[in-house]
Design an enzyme around this catalytic site. Structure first.
Site, PDB file in Angstrom:
ATOM      1  N   THR A  39       0.867  -1.185   0.000  1.00  0.00           N
ATOM      2  CA  THR A  39       0.000   0.000   0.000  1.00  0.00           C
ATOM      3  C   THR A  39       0.901   1.232   0.000  1.00  0.00           C
ATOM      4  O   THR A  39       2.130   1.107  -0.112  1.00  0.00           O
ATOM      5  CB  THR A  39      -0.865   0.035   1.276  1.00  0.00           C
ATOM      6  N   ASP A  62      -2.825  -9.548  -0.326  1.00  0.00           N
ATOM      7  CA  ASP A  62      -3.670  -8.819   0.622  1.00  0.00           C
ATOM      8  C   ASP A  62      -4.040  -9.785   1.740  1.00  0.00           C
ATOM      9  O   ASP A  62      -4.578 -10.867   1.465  1.00  0.00           O
ATOM     10  CB  ASP A  62      -4.923  -8.351  -0.142  1.00  0.00           C
ATOM     11  N   GLU A  87      -3.341  -1.097   8.568  1.00  0.00           N
ATOM     12  CA  GLU A  87      -3.410   0.350   8.404  1.00  0.00           C
ATOM     13  C   GLU A  87      -3.030   0.906   9.763  1.00  0.00           C
ATOM     14  O   GLU A  87      -3.620   0.522  10.782  1.00  0.00           O
ATOM     15  CB  GLU A  87      -4.836   0.773   8.007  1.00  0.00           C
ATOM     16  N   THR A 103      -8.774  -4.217   6.756  1.00  0.00           N
ATOM     17  CA  THR A 103      -7.413  -4.750   6.870  1.00  0.00           C
ATOM     18  C   THR A 103      -7.128  -5.279   8.273  1.00  0.00           C
ATOM     19  O   THR A 103      -6.662  -6.406   8.441  1.00  0.00           O
ATOM     20  CB  THR A 103      -6.378  -3.654   6.512  1.00  0.00           C
ATOM     21  N   THR A 129      -0.878  -2.697  19.795  1.00  0.00           N
ATOM     22  CA  THR A 129      -0.434  -1.363  20.203  1.00  0.00           C
ATOM     23  C   THR A 129      -0.952  -1.003  21.586  1.00  0.00           C
ATOM     24  O   THR A 129      -2.021  -1.486  21.994  1.00  0.00           O
ATOM     25  CB  THR A 129      -0.943  -0.325  19.178  1.00  0.00           C
ATOM     26  N   ASP A 130      -0.223  -0.124  22.264  1.00  0.00           N
ATOM     27  CA  ASP A 130      -0.710   0.350  23.566  1.00  0.00           C
ATOM     28  C   ASP A 130      -1.978   1.190  23.420  1.00  0.00           C
ATOM     29  O   ASP A 130      -2.691   1.423  24.404  1.00  0.00           O
ATOM     30  CB  ASP A 130       0.384   1.143  24.307  1.00  0.00           C
ATOM     31  N   GLU A 131      -2.268   1.655  22.197  1.00  0.00           N
ATOM     32  CA  GLU A 131      -3.444   2.506  22.002  1.00  0.00           C
ATOM     33  C   GLU A 131      -4.749   1.771  22.287  1.00  0.00           C
ATOM     34  O   GLU A 131      -5.788   2.407  22.475  1.00  0.00           O
ATOM     35  CB  GLU A 131      -3.476   3.084  20.581  1.00  0.00           C
ATOM     36  N   TYR A 156      -8.733   3.658  14.468  1.00  0.00           N
ATOM     37  CA  TYR A 156      -7.546   2.800  14.366  1.00  0.00           C
ATOM     38  C   TYR A 156      -7.425   1.884  15.581  1.00  0.00           C
ATOM     39  O   TYR A 156      -7.324   0.656  15.442  1.00  0.00           O
ATOM     40  CB  TYR A 156      -6.273   3.669  14.233  1.00  0.00           C
ATOM     41  N   LYS A 160      -7.652  -2.244  16.052  1.00  0.00           N
ATOM     42  CA  LYS A 160      -6.581  -3.077  16.619  1.00  0.00           C
ATOM     43  C   LYS A 160      -7.116  -3.863  17.832  1.00  0.00           C
ATOM     44  O   LYS A 160      -6.808  -5.049  17.996  1.00  0.00           O
ATOM     45  CB  LYS A 160      -5.385  -2.218  17.042  1.00  0.00           C
ATOM     46  N   LYS A 195       4.388  10.148  10.282  1.00  0.00           N
ATOM     47  CA  LYS A 195       4.394  10.000  11.735  1.00  0.00           C
ATOM     48  C   LYS A 195       5.281  11.088  12.346  1.00  0.00           C
ATOM     49  O   LYS A 195       6.214  11.581  11.701  1.00  0.00           O
ATOM     50  CB  LYS A 195       4.900   8.609  12.134  1.00  0.00           C
ATOM     51  N   VAL A 212       2.257  21.067  15.122  1.00  0.00           N
ATOM     52  CA  VAL A 212       2.093  20.434  16.443  1.00  0.00           C
ATOM     53  C   VAL A 212       0.627  20.555  16.825  1.00  0.00           C
ATOM     54  O   VAL A 212       0.070  21.658  16.863  1.00  0.00           O
ATOM     55  CB  VAL A 212       3.001  21.117  17.485  1.00  0.00           C
ATOM     56  N   ASN A 255       5.012  15.879  23.069  1.00  0.00           N
ATOM     57  CA  ASN A 255       5.296  16.062  21.644  1.00  0.00           C
ATOM     58  C   ASN A 255       6.177  17.286  21.417  1.00  0.00           C
ATOM     59  O   ASN A 255       7.060  17.271  20.552  1.00  0.00           O
ATOM     60  CB  ASN A 255       3.983  16.210  20.862  1.00  0.00           C
ATOM     61  N   HIS A 282      -7.920  13.166  20.597  1.00  0.00           N
ATOM     62  CA  HIS A 282      -6.471  13.009  20.801  1.00  0.00           C
ATOM     63  C   HIS A 282      -6.159  12.437  22.188  1.00  0.00           C
ATOM     64  O   HIS A 282      -6.375  13.106  23.203  1.00  0.00           O
ATOM     65  CB  HIS A 282      -5.815  14.390  20.638  1.00  0.00           C
TER      66      HIS A 282
END
Ligand code: NAD
Ligand code: TDX
Length: 340
Positions: A39, A62, A87, A103, A129-131, A156, A160, A195, A212, A255, A282
């Protein structure tokens, strides 16, 4: 002894790509199969050094294509699966969530079905992911553990978390040998410049504004890609069947601190910082408690200071790689997403 066959999905991307190189070089007696759809986030030029090696193989497919994936598993009879393909960009999931479900959720289920049907896979490592844990507040004594409830906040992370649940279910219901890893924000060579860290490096080098989000006080816990590769290798070989492992090295930074560090190392002006509209939903802070993985024998080798210096040097030495990317389809994305 027969050679082991390792399937790496998403091996043309950032983390999977680094992992493919790590495995091809570390295990000459393993055959490493890089499966990727190529992709916008996948590119094979990063594998110039390894693609002539006998133990490296590439398959374009795929993960959500059931027929192609079943046929591949039937043919190759993999010993190990390490699943990175996804993704992966939160901002894209806010504007176009559907491909994330196809995906990340359906694709993972297709892989699980193929592994279950063919048998013989001794470990399926699902890279998450930790997300999936949602967000922490700014109390520095709080961390995500493997027992933190899943409370994903973006399309996202929701996709996951859904895939994590399927992996867990295929273990509980069908006895598939699995591990789930949940890592913090990765950085290092070959990260796609959408990123934060590569975006900042590439834009500072081109004397462009750095967007930012919000007030820049959101916190991420940074993990160098090579420490992550070592963690996956360890979990693949030593992880207790069915267990989840968090991966992170206690490198929390706002950040704004990250952006200012990069500007300072490159000797540029902080006037390039531009505060822009915040990301929807966020997450405030991510921070990992890695005790369980450390008990297995993992220790990070990079501090944020040594890792960011190495990463900046890599982007300086490999301008051709990222300049090619930011001149392509990415340019349209950037202009649509940011009004800079
Ligand atoms: P990436 O976006 O750089 O790479 C993803 C790769 O997957 C690309 O090569 C892409 O071509 C491939 N791909 C996408 N859809 C596919 C499909 N349908 N079939 C086959 N291949 C497909 O992502 P990354 O940053 O390397 O992340 C890898 C994994 O690690 C993801 O599962 C992500 O959720 C997870 N993760 C990433 C981070 C991070 O900081 N980057 C942190 C935690 C977890
Ligand atoms: O232009 C930007 N400006 C900005 O302030 C971008 C792209 C990001 N940010 C902020 C948002 C986040 O707080 O920087 C932080 C990091 O953003 P990203 O690099 O987009 O990463 P993040 O959203 O934290 O997600 C990453 O880590 C967890 C990966 O992309 C995910 O795949 C992984 O699961």
């Amino acid at each position: 002894m027969a050679r082991k066959k390792v399937l790496v999905t998403g091996g043309a991307g950032f983390i999977g790509g680094n992992f493919v190189q790590y495995m091809v070089n570390k295990y000459p007696d393993y055959d490493i199969y890089n499966l990727d759809l190529l992709t916008y986030a996948g590119d094979l030029t990063k594998h110039k050094e390894i693609e002539k090696k006998d133990n490296y193989h590439f398959v374009k497919a795929d993960i959500a294509d059931r027929d192609a994936i079943s046929a591949l598993f039937e043919k190759e009879k993999f010993d190990y699966v390490t699943h990175f393909a996804a993704e992966s960009h939160v901002d894209r999931s806010i504007t176009d969530p559907e491909i994330f479900v196809v995906t990340n959720v359906l694709g993972t289920q297709v892989l699980l079905d193929a592994a279950k049907a063919v048998g013989g896979v001794t470990k399926f490592v699902h890279v998450s992911t930790d997300e999936v844990y949602g967000e922490l507040d700014f109390d520095p004594t709080t961390f995500f553990t493997e027992n933190t409830p899943l409370q994903p906040n973006s399309p996202y992370s929701a996709s996951k978390a859904s895939s994590d649940m399927l992996v867990r279910a295929y273990h509980k219901t069908f006895g598939l040998p699995i591990n789930i890893t949940r890592c913090s924000n990765n950085y290092g060579p070959y990260q796609f410049p959408e990123k934060l860290i590569p975006l900042t490096i590439s834009r500072v080098l081109n004397d462009q504004k750095i967007p930012v989000y919000g007030d820049g006080k959101n916190i991420r816990d940074w993990l160098h890609i090579l420490d992550h590769c070592a963690a996956i290798d360890l979990v693949l070989h030593e992880g207790a069947n069915g267990e989840v492992y968090n991966v992170g090295g206690h490198n929390e930074r706002t950040n704004l601190e990250v952006v200012k560090t990069i500007i300072s190392i490159l000797g540029k002006s902080e006037d390039f910082i531009e505060f822009v509209t915040d990301r929807l939903g966020h997450d405030k802070r991510y921070a990992i408690n890695p005790t369980k993985l450390e008990a297995l024998g993992w220790k990070p080798t990079y501090s944020f200071e040594s890792g960011i210096a190495q990463t900046i040097q890599w982007y300086l030495d490999n301008k051709g790689w990222w300049e090619e990317i930011i001149s392509g389809e990415y340019q349209n994305y950037f202009e649509k997403h940011y009004a800079l």
